[in-house]
Every structure is written in structure tokens, then in C-alpha cells.
Design a protein around this motif. Structure first.
Motif, PDB file in Angstrom:
ATOM      1  N   THR A  23       6.176  -0.952   6.205  1.00  0.00           N
ATOM      2  CA  THR A  23       6.469  -1.763   5.026  1.00  0.00           C
ATOM      3  C   THR A  23       7.516  -1.109   4.138  1.00  0.00           C
ATOM      4  O   THR A  23       8.496  -1.766   3.736  1.00  0.00           O
ATOM      5  CB  THR A  23       5.182  -2.041   4.230  1.00  0.00           C
ATOM      6  OG1 THR A  23       4.230  -2.652   5.108  1.00  0.00           O
ATOM      7  CG2 THR A  23       5.445  -2.957   3.057  1.00  0.00           C
ATOM      8  N   ASP A  24       7.319   0.144   3.797  1.00  0.00           N
ATOM      9  CA  ASP A  24       8.234   0.800   2.860  1.00  0.00           C
ATOM     10  C   ASP A  24       9.667   0.841   3.382  1.00  0.00           C
ATOM     11  O   ASP A  24      10.617   0.626   2.623  1.00  0.00           O
ATOM     12  CB  ASP A  24       7.756   2.220   2.545  1.00  0.00           C
ATOM     13  CG  ASP A  24       6.471   2.224   1.732  1.00  0.00           C
ATOM     14  OD1 ASP A  24       6.142   1.188   1.112  1.00  0.00           O
ATOM     15  OD2 ASP A  24       5.791   3.273   1.730  1.00  0.00           O
ATOM     16  N   GLU A  72      -0.037  -7.896   2.024  1.00  0.00           N
ATOM     17  CA  GLU A  72       0.487  -7.959   3.390  1.00  0.00           C
ATOM     18  C   GLU A  72       1.331  -6.721   3.686  1.00  0.00           C
ATOM     19  O   GLU A  72       1.970  -6.166   2.797  1.00  0.00           O
ATOM     20  CB  GLU A  72       1.349  -9.211   3.579  1.00  0.00           C
ATOM     21  CG  GLU A  72       0.558 -10.491   3.469  1.00  0.00           C
ATOM     22  CD  GLU A  72       1.435 -11.726   3.542  1.00  0.00           C
ATOM     23  OE1 GLU A  72       1.014 -12.683   4.202  1.00  0.00           O
ATOM     24  OE2 GLU A  72       2.525 -11.743   2.941  1.00  0.00           O
ATOM     25  N   ARG A  73       1.315  -6.304   4.947  1.00  0.00           N
ATOM     26  CA  ARG A  73       2.074  -5.150   5.392  1.00  0.00           C
ATOM     27  C   ARG A  73       2.983  -5.569   6.548  1.00  0.00           C
ATOM     28  O   ARG A  73       2.667  -6.489   7.297  1.00  0.00           O
ATOM     29  CB  ARG A  73       1.143  -4.029   5.883  1.00  0.00           C
ATOM     30  CG  ARG A  73       0.023  -3.645   4.931  1.00  0.00           C
ATOM     31  CD  ARG A  73       0.476  -3.188   3.571  1.00  0.00           C
ATOM     32  NE  ARG A  73       1.175  -1.915   3.673  1.00  0.00           N
ATOM     33  CZ  ARG A  73       1.956  -1.430   2.699  1.00  0.00           C
ATOM     34  NH1 ARG A  73       2.144  -2.104   1.595  1.00  0.00           N
ATOM     35  NH2 ARG A  73       2.551  -0.271   2.849  1.00  0.00           N
ATOM     36  N   ILE A  74       4.106  -4.903   6.685  1.00  0.00           N
ATOM     37  CA  ILE A  74       4.986  -5.086   7.839  1.00  0.00           C
ATOM     38  C   ILE A  74       4.558  -4.056   8.875  1.00  0.00           C
ATOM     39  O   ILE A  74       4.573  -2.855   8.611  1.00  0.00           O
ATOM     40  CB  ILE A  74       6.460  -4.881   7.458  1.00  0.00           C
ATOM     41  CG1 ILE A  74       6.871  -5.878   6.373  1.00  0.00           C
ATOM     42  CG2 ILE A  74       7.352  -5.011   8.695  1.00  0.00           C
ATOM     43  CD1 ILE A  74       8.241  -5.599   5.766  1.00  0.00           C
ATOM     44  N   VAL A  75       4.141  -4.544  10.041  1.00  0.00           N
ATOM     45  CA  VAL A  75       3.614  -3.675  11.083  1.00  0.00           C
ATOM     46  C   VAL A  75       4.524  -3.752  12.304  1.00  0.00           C
ATOM     47  O   VAL A  75       4.916  -4.832  12.732  1.00  0.00           O
ATOM     48  CB  VAL A  75       2.178  -4.090  11.468  1.00  0.00           C
ATOM     49  CG1 VAL A  75       1.631  -3.219  12.564  1.00  0.00           C
ATOM     50  CG2 VAL A  75       1.275  -4.043  10.250  1.00  0.00           C
ATOM     51  N   ASP A  89      10.807  -3.361   4.207  1.00  0.00           N
ATOM     52  CA  ASP A  89      10.736  -4.368   3.141  1.00  0.00           C
ATOM     53  C   ASP A  89      12.103  -4.661   2.513  1.00  0.00           C
ATOM     54  O   ASP A  89      12.446  -5.826   2.320  1.00  0.00           O
ATOM     55  CB  ASP A  89       9.723  -3.938   2.085  1.00  0.00           C
ATOM     56  CG  ASP A  89       9.272  -5.086   1.214  1.00  0.00           C
ATOM     57  OD1 ASP A  89       8.846  -6.126   1.774  1.00  0.00           O
ATOM     58  OD2 ASP A  89       9.342  -4.961  -0.025  1.00  0.00           O
ATOM     59  N   ASP A 132       2.602   1.081  10.244  1.00  0.00           N
ATOM     60  CA  ASP A 132       2.963   0.479   8.957  1.00  0.00           C
ATOM     61  C   ASP A 132       4.385   0.894   8.613  1.00  0.00           C
ATOM     62  O   ASP A 132       4.674   2.069   8.408  1.00  0.00           O
ATOM     63  CB  ASP A 132       1.988   0.941   7.873  1.00  0.00           C
ATOM     64  CG  ASP A 132       2.250   0.293   6.525  1.00  0.00           C
ATOM     65  OD1 ASP A 132       3.292  -0.371   6.345  1.00  0.00           O
ATOM     66  OD2 ASP A 132       1.398   0.455   5.638  1.00  0.00           O
ATOM     67  N   ARG A 137       6.663 -11.250   1.485  1.00  0.00           N
ATOM     68  CA  ARG A 137       5.307 -10.854   1.811  1.00  0.00           C
ATOM     69  C   ARG A 137       4.540 -10.669   0.511  1.00  0.00           C
ATOM     70  O   ARG A 137       5.090 -10.285  -0.510  1.00  0.00           O
ATOM     71  CB  ARG A 137       5.270  -9.586   2.659  1.00  0.00           C
ATOM     72  CG  ARG A 137       5.815  -8.381   1.964  1.00  0.00           C
ATOM     73  CD  ARG A 137       5.584  -7.090   2.720  1.00  0.00           C
ATOM     74  NE  ARG A 137       5.934  -5.993   1.830  1.00  0.00           N
ATOM     75  CZ  ARG A 137       5.119  -5.487   0.912  1.00  0.00           C
ATOM     76  NH1 ARG A 137       3.894  -5.943   0.779  1.00  0.00           N
ATOM     77  NH2 ARG A 137       5.521  -4.514   0.116  1.00  0.00           N
ATOM     78  N   LEU A 181      14.186  -7.235   4.611  1.00  0.00           N
ATOM     79  CA  LEU A 181      13.727  -8.597   4.917  1.00  0.00           C
ATOM     80  C   LEU A 181      14.821  -9.596   4.559  1.00  0.00           C
ATOM     81  O   LEU A 181      15.498  -9.455   3.539  1.00  0.00           O
ATOM     82  CB  LEU A 181      12.463  -8.928   4.128  1.00  0.00           C
ATOM     83  CG  LEU A 181      11.159  -8.313   4.608  1.00  0.00           C
ATOM     84  CD1 LEU A 181      10.030  -8.666   3.641  1.00  0.00           C
ATOM     85  CD2 LEU A 181      10.820  -8.784   6.008  1.00  0.00           C
ATOM     86  N   ASP A 224       1.605  -8.860  -1.876  1.00  0.00           N
ATOM     87  CA  ASP A 224       1.256  -7.459  -2.100  1.00  0.00           C
ATOM     88  C   ASP A 224       0.202  -6.958  -1.118  1.00  0.00           C
ATOM     89  O   ASP A 224       0.182  -5.771  -0.795  1.00  0.00           O
ATOM     90  CB  ASP A 224       0.751  -7.249  -3.527  1.00  0.00           C
ATOM     91  CG  ASP A 224       1.864  -7.350  -4.553  1.00  0.00           C
ATOM     92  OD1 ASP A 224       3.048  -7.214  -4.177  1.00  0.00           O
ATOM     93  OD2 ASP A 224       1.548  -7.566  -5.730  1.00  0.00           O
TER      94      ASP A 224
END
Length: 79
Positions: A42-43, A59-62, A46, A40, A55, A49, A57
Motif C-alpha cells: 500500500t505505502d 483497504e490495502r493494496i496487496v 498508493d 502489503d 481505496r 494509483l 482507509d
């Protein structure tokens, strides 16, 4: 939620993972979607992007390794 029907690519053990701590993986689901096991990020990603990407709330960036995706390429359907 849909059911996993098959792995896309080779198992993590074929990519050098010997334990449960580094096992990125890709699976095809019964509805044709894909599920990804990755880190993960995301933090950290994000804010980077592109302006035309977003994305929800939930959804996560993996992140998965390059090798994971390249070794899955042959199993990804064209359509």
C-alpha cells in the motif's frame, strides 16, 4: 466476515514455497468474494494509483506473484 470455502489455484508448496515466509495464496469465500494473502504494498503503490482508482482507509493494496495468479486462472469462475 465470510468463511473460506476453497483455495483458488495450487498450494504455495507447489509453487516452490517451503516455509511460511513466501506464501501468496487466493481463496474463494462463501459469499462469492475472494481473499488474497500477499505482500502489503500500500505505502509504495498508493501514490501510483490511476486517477480513476481509489481505496478506503481500511483497504490495502496487496501484491501476489504472477505465477500465483496464472496458476489460479483455471479455478476462477467465469461468472
Amino acid at each position: 466476515m465470510s468463511q473460506i470455502i476453497r483455495r483458488i489455484g495450487v498450494p504455495p508448496s507447489h509453487r516452490g514455497s517451503t516455509g511460511g515466509g513466501n506464501c501468496p495464496d487466493i481463496f474463494e469465500l462463501a459469499d462469492g468474494s475472494f481473499a488474497v494473502i500477499g505482500t502489503d504494498a500500500t505505502d509504495s503503490l498508493d501514490p501510483d494509483l490511476p486517477s480513476d482508482a481509489s481505496r478506503a482507509d481500511y483497504e490495502r493494496i496487496v501484491v501476489i506473484t504472477r505465477e500465483t495468479l496464472i496458476r489460479a486462472k483455471a479455478d476462477i469462475p467465469d461468472a
